[in-house]
Structures are given as structure tokens and as C-alpha cells.
Design an enzyme around this catalytic site. Sequence first.
Site, short mmCIF file in Angstrom:
data_model
loop_
_atom_site.label_atom_id
_atom_site.label_comp_id
_atom_site.label_asym_id
_atom_site.label_seq_id
_atom_site.Cartn_x
_atom_site.Cartn_y
_atom_site.Cartn_z
N SER A 324 0.82 -1.20 0.00
CA SER A 324 0.00 0.00 0.00
C SER A 324 0.85 1.24 0.00
O SER A 324 1.83 1.35 0.73
CB SER A 324 -0.91 0.01 1.23
OG SER A 324 -1.43 1.29 1.41
N ALA A 325 0.45 2.20 -0.83
CA ALA A 325 1.20 3.44 -0.97
C ALA A 325 1.30 4.19 0.34
O ALA A 325 2.27 4.88 0.61
CB ALA A 325 0.54 4.32 -2.02
N CYS A 326 0.29 4.06 1.17
CA CYS A 326 0.22 4.91 2.35
C CYS A 326 0.79 4.29 3.61
O CYS A 326 0.94 4.95 4.62
CB CYS A 326 -1.21 5.30 2.63
SG CYS A 326 -1.84 6.30 1.30
N SER A 327 1.03 3.02 3.58
CA SER A 327 1.53 2.41 4.82
C SER A 327 2.71 1.52 4.48
O SER A 327 2.93 0.49 5.09
CB SER A 327 0.41 1.61 5.50
OG SER A 327 -0.12 0.66 4.60
#
Lengths: 384, 384
Positions: A324-327
Site C-alpha cells: 500500500s502506498a500509504c503504509s
Amino acid sequence: MKQIYLDHASASPVDPRVVAFAVPFLSEDYGNPSTLYVKGLDARRALESARGKVASLINAESPATIIFTGSATESNNLAIRGTALRNRQAGQKVVSSVIEHISVLNPMKELQKSGYHYETVPVDASGIVDLETLADRVTKETVVTSINYANDEIGTIEPIREISEIVHERGQYLHVNATAAAGKISIDVQKDGVDLLTLSSNDLAGPRGAAALYIRRGVKVQTILPGGGQENGIRSGTENLFAIAGMGEAAVIAGEEMAAERERLQQIASLYRQEILTIPDSYLTGHPTERLPGHLSFRFSRIEGESILLNLDTAYNIQVATGSACSSRTLEPSHVLLAIGLKHEEAHGSMIMTLGRSTLGEDIPYVVDAVKKTVDRLREITAM
Amino acid sequence: MKQIYLDHASASPVDPRVVAFAVPFLSEDYGNPSTLYVKGLDARRALESARGKVASLINAESPATIIFTGSATESNNLAIRGTALRNRQAGQKVVSSVIEHISVLNPMKELQKSGYHYETVPVDASGIVDLETLADRVTKETVVTSINYANDEIGTIEPIREISEIVHERGQYLHVNATAAAGKISIDVQKDGVDLLTLSSNDLAGPRGAAALYIRRGVKVQTILPGGGQENGIRSGTENLFAIAGMGEAAVIAGEEMAAERERLQQIASLYRQEILTIPDSYLTGHPTERLPGHLSFRFSRIEGESILLNLDTAYNIQVATGSACSSRTLEPSHVLLAIGLKHEEAHGSMIMTLGRSTLGEDIPYVVDAVKKTVDRLREITAM
């Protein structure tokens, strides 16, 4: 070494045309839209113009259905928590797919902590939501069902119209997180039968700091940021006109160029896919055809996505994503890849390439060669 | 006609030096701080640098005490609701003064709806919080007490150190909304004994879209925007680096120039005050001496502030405020002016001038003449 940035899903450069349009709102047209003098009225006009532009991109029935927020995370929170809390008397159940973005999953879990019943719906091996289970899970007490338009990690586009029918036959409101999809494929909230829809400025190549929530006329949503009552009482705080005006302009450009850009990115992605899948033990993740243009997600056996990412960056100045890009700072495997049935060790070998406006076809040979050499090298090290 | 903008409290032009510093984060240094490649690490470094700059402005014990949010409204919500909800077991009582900004009052009322006991503390005729009543209201169950460092409508600076002593002798945490004060007067969260402090980028002449919440080490705060877990899990959403980096730079400039700018604005304000108070039946509102530099609030008998505002704008291209900057579209009189003891009709005649970096002493005669003529003209009309 020339930079080849292929991670547009985690951050996009702002289109220079958008920068040129938005910069005057910083030091010249800086009025507060709530003030009554001409400078404030001009600001109000710019705000409403941006609202109309965003409404057009998704064919919303009226600009008034668009609420500006500060981020896709905030839009998702508002859609899920704001709608559930406001319609508490209609039911205290919420449903999402298992592959939703973490900014959808975590608000759902917050509601669960405060007494809501939260159920998830599985997806098949290509990431398509299991419609039969969805039909089982959604009941008339289900006040919000949240499904992504397309998944940011595996690119799979969901059958939103069918999902909408199922949700509306059985439950209350359908929220669609269209952060990854908006501006890339055509979205029509009216034909799609969507009640609430999230889209973000930066995913349209606009500045961060603005996002929108479409709220179909008649759907009641409670504010999650009480204060001065801006945005029709739903989202308080002086409007960030630089980002909002930029988002509006980004929506116009995305709409105008969508057909051509979609075609162009599909061609580039198709060549990447063909070449990269010649690597032994490499696989496409997500749906083979129902996927976002310019979205490529692979996995390679026996190596770590993180090592691929770091090697491509250091040795070739190519930026890609894994998980995931955000985590991506967490060490846990992607919940999306586990949900489509991959084992932990398989999920760890993922590489995501998300193309954008600056992506050029001429870079394909260089990137393919770099990926091949990187995979070979990492496999050699692992085999030692 | 030259524009003379005297409404910096409702919106400030971004300092051109800040624009120059921040613009590269849009299309060049656009990395996502959560990504692992060099471009992401550079973004992380810029984020942490901005955190340090903001920490320095308020003499925070460590950059880690600064959490970036999207707006002062969000920081106030996080400080009040996030702290109250996280420390629910320590008490379910909250207190604020009656003259707090609406983005403080409304979160307080939200807590009240969910069962918290909310009490307000009156102020005297100059806007200073009544310390005896404060001492009565704050008990060991009072988990958050919120008092503004300085009031944005009447400029009055509160005795924060005394307030801090009272709160800490009796209750739990002191939140201070320093949106109007930060960058204008020296703030030292350690000496002041503040637990949570809100400051906004635009009030420092930085871009909108960023604000900060200082959270003293050891104070537990619950997120109000669950998602990807950015900002140490307290504020999710990809960091708006353009606005955050801009806020950092704006904090540096504000810190460096504060002493000189304070002196300069105090001189200009003093001349304005002297001249404008020669108008019959005109009064300064707020404290005569304990007030923000460059903040002027007046009231004129027998006329409407809204008419003053519109006439100054239309006839002289001078922008001023009346009532609260953020809710000036309402017809209700300012809650702040009522709280300092004005009658409804008195409160309606208010005019607020907030000076800023672009304010020039040479404009004083023109503005004073315009105000005098405007007040005369409006009184003539009213008398007819």
C-alpha cells in the site's frame, strides 16, 4: 541519471498548468470566501467555480452536491462516520469489501468500537467483490456500504452499477472511494447509482490539501469537523482556495484529456506488462482486463518487493511502489494481496507501477531492462 | 484605486518568500514522505525540517511535539475532542471561556451532546478571562480547558501563565488556541505551561492547508481522522508538503522579524487608534493595552458594521471586518462583543482592522479620512 517516476498512486507531480492557475490564489486572490467585500465575493466565486468543475467530472446532478475537504482520508471519514452517525436511527450496521483503503477500513473500525456492527465482503482472486456475499451482508440496517471504484494496489475496477443495485435493494447508502479511479476512467455518479463518492486533488495531478466528497441530494451527513460552518455546515475551516481552485482546474484537464490519456497509458502499460511477464515466475496481480489504465501490479517469487524498490531507485533512479502506498513503512504484507489469496511470502514480492502524465513510452526498454536485472540480481543473492 | 487590505485575521496573503520556498514541493519535490526511495526520504526530511521550525517558534521541547493538521479548525477539534475522548476515564468535564473561536465552541458542544459536562467562563469588559470563575469551574474531572492566547475579534491577550497555574492546580490539560497570536507575540509553551496549542499557517503568512497542534510530551490524544497512521498515528492522510514546508518557512520568517514587525505595527495601530477615536461616539473594544500588535477593534454608535465594511470597500477599496472573521455571513451579533457586555445594537456597530506585513504607515491619512467620511455618511442616512 534521469528520473523515471512510476509511483503516481502514492504522490503525483502537480500539472504545471494547474500550478499556473492556482498560484495567484496565494498572494493576490487570497480573500476569505466568507467575507462580504468584493475580494471575498471573488473568492466565493472561485470556490463555486471549482465546485462546478469537480461536479462535471463525475456528472453530479448539481455543484451543491460537492463538499470540499482537506484530503481523501477526510472525505472517506466524512462519508463513513458522518453518514453512519447522522443516520443512526436507520440502522447501525456498516459493510465494506476487504480490499478497501486503510482510510476506509479504519473509520469502519472506529464505528465498530462505538457499537456499530461491521462486516466485510471478500473478493475473488482478481480483486472483484463477491456480489453474492455482498447481497448476504447488506441488510436494511446497513446504513453505509463502502466499495472502492478501483483498487489503488491492484488496479481492479469494481462493477459499481451492479454493486449499487444490490446495496439499494437491500440497504441504505453506497459510498464509493474513487480516489484511484477519478480522472482516469469515466465516472458518472448518477448512472452508477452512487450516494457518496470520494475523489482527491492530487490523484488528478492537482495540489494536495483538497479533496471532495460527492453527497447525493437528499443524503444526510453529519459534520466530523464542527466549527465555523463552511461547506454548508458539513466541513468547517476557511476554504483552502489555492488547493480547491487547483483541484477544479485539474478536474477540467483530466476530463478533457481522459480519453486520449487513457489510450496512451494503456498502450504503454500493455508493453510493460508483456515485457515484464517474460521474467520467470512473475505474475500480474489484480484483474487481467478490468483494471485502471496505467496501473501495473506484479509479483515475483522468492524476492522482496522492498528490495526491488530500493534497487530500482538506487541503481536506476526508477521509483515504484510495493504494498500500500500509504503504509509502505510497515512490515506487514498488503491486506489487499492477502485478500486475493496470496500467501504471505507471495505478497511480499509485489511491485506496483502507476503511470502518469509525465510517463513516456520511450523509457520502456530502460525500465524493463532495469527490472529484469534487478529481479535476477536479487534472486541470485537469495539463492546464495 | 489602490487596495488597502486591513483584514489579515480572516485571510493573509502568503509572503512571497514563502511562496518561493514552497512552490518546488508541487511539481518537483512531490514525493510522499511514507515511501522508501530517496525522493520519499527527501520529502520526509522536508517534513521533519518544517516540524522543527514550527517547534522553534513556540519553544516546544522537541519537534516531535508538533502534529501537522489541515487547518486551525482541525487542530482545535483534535485538541478538544481527541484529548477528551482519549482521557475519558480521567473525567468527562470540559471548560472554555465564552469568547473562544467558534471552532473551539462547537467541538465543546459536540462533546456536550455525547454526555460531557461543558461549562463556560465569562470575561470582563476588556475580554480578560475571569480567573476566579475559572478556578471555580475547573475541577479534577475537567479534562480539557480551552482558552485563546489572544482573541481574534477584540485582540485581547489572556494571562496564559496564570490560567495555566489555575488549570493545573485543579484540572487536567490546558489547550490554548494561539491562531491569532502566533507569530505576532512571543509564545513559549514551556514557560507558559501549555499542554496543547493550536497555530495556523495562514496566520503566519504561510499557505492555507496546514496548521499545527503542539501536544506536550506525555499528553495522550486520540486521532479524529483514522486512516493510514501518518503523524504518529494522530492525523492520517498523505502530508501536504507544499503547505507544511510553507508553514515551516513562514514560522522562521515570523520568528526572525517578530520584534521589529511588532514595533512597526504597534506604531501604525497607535496612530490609527488615536485618529479614529476622535470620531464622536466611537470606542475601542477589547483591552486598551493587553492586545495584539496591529489589532484594532472599534465600535461606532448608531450604525451597522456591515454598512461600514461595504462602504469602505466600494468607495475606498479598503477591506476591514465586522464581527467574527469566520462567520461574518450570519446576521447574529458577535458572541465575543456580547460577552464583553455590549448590547445587541452596540455589538452591531463593530469594525475590526487587522494589520499585516503589507500594511504601510503612509496609508493612515487616507484610511482615517475614509472611515470618518463613512461613519458620517452612514449616520446621516440613519438620522434621516
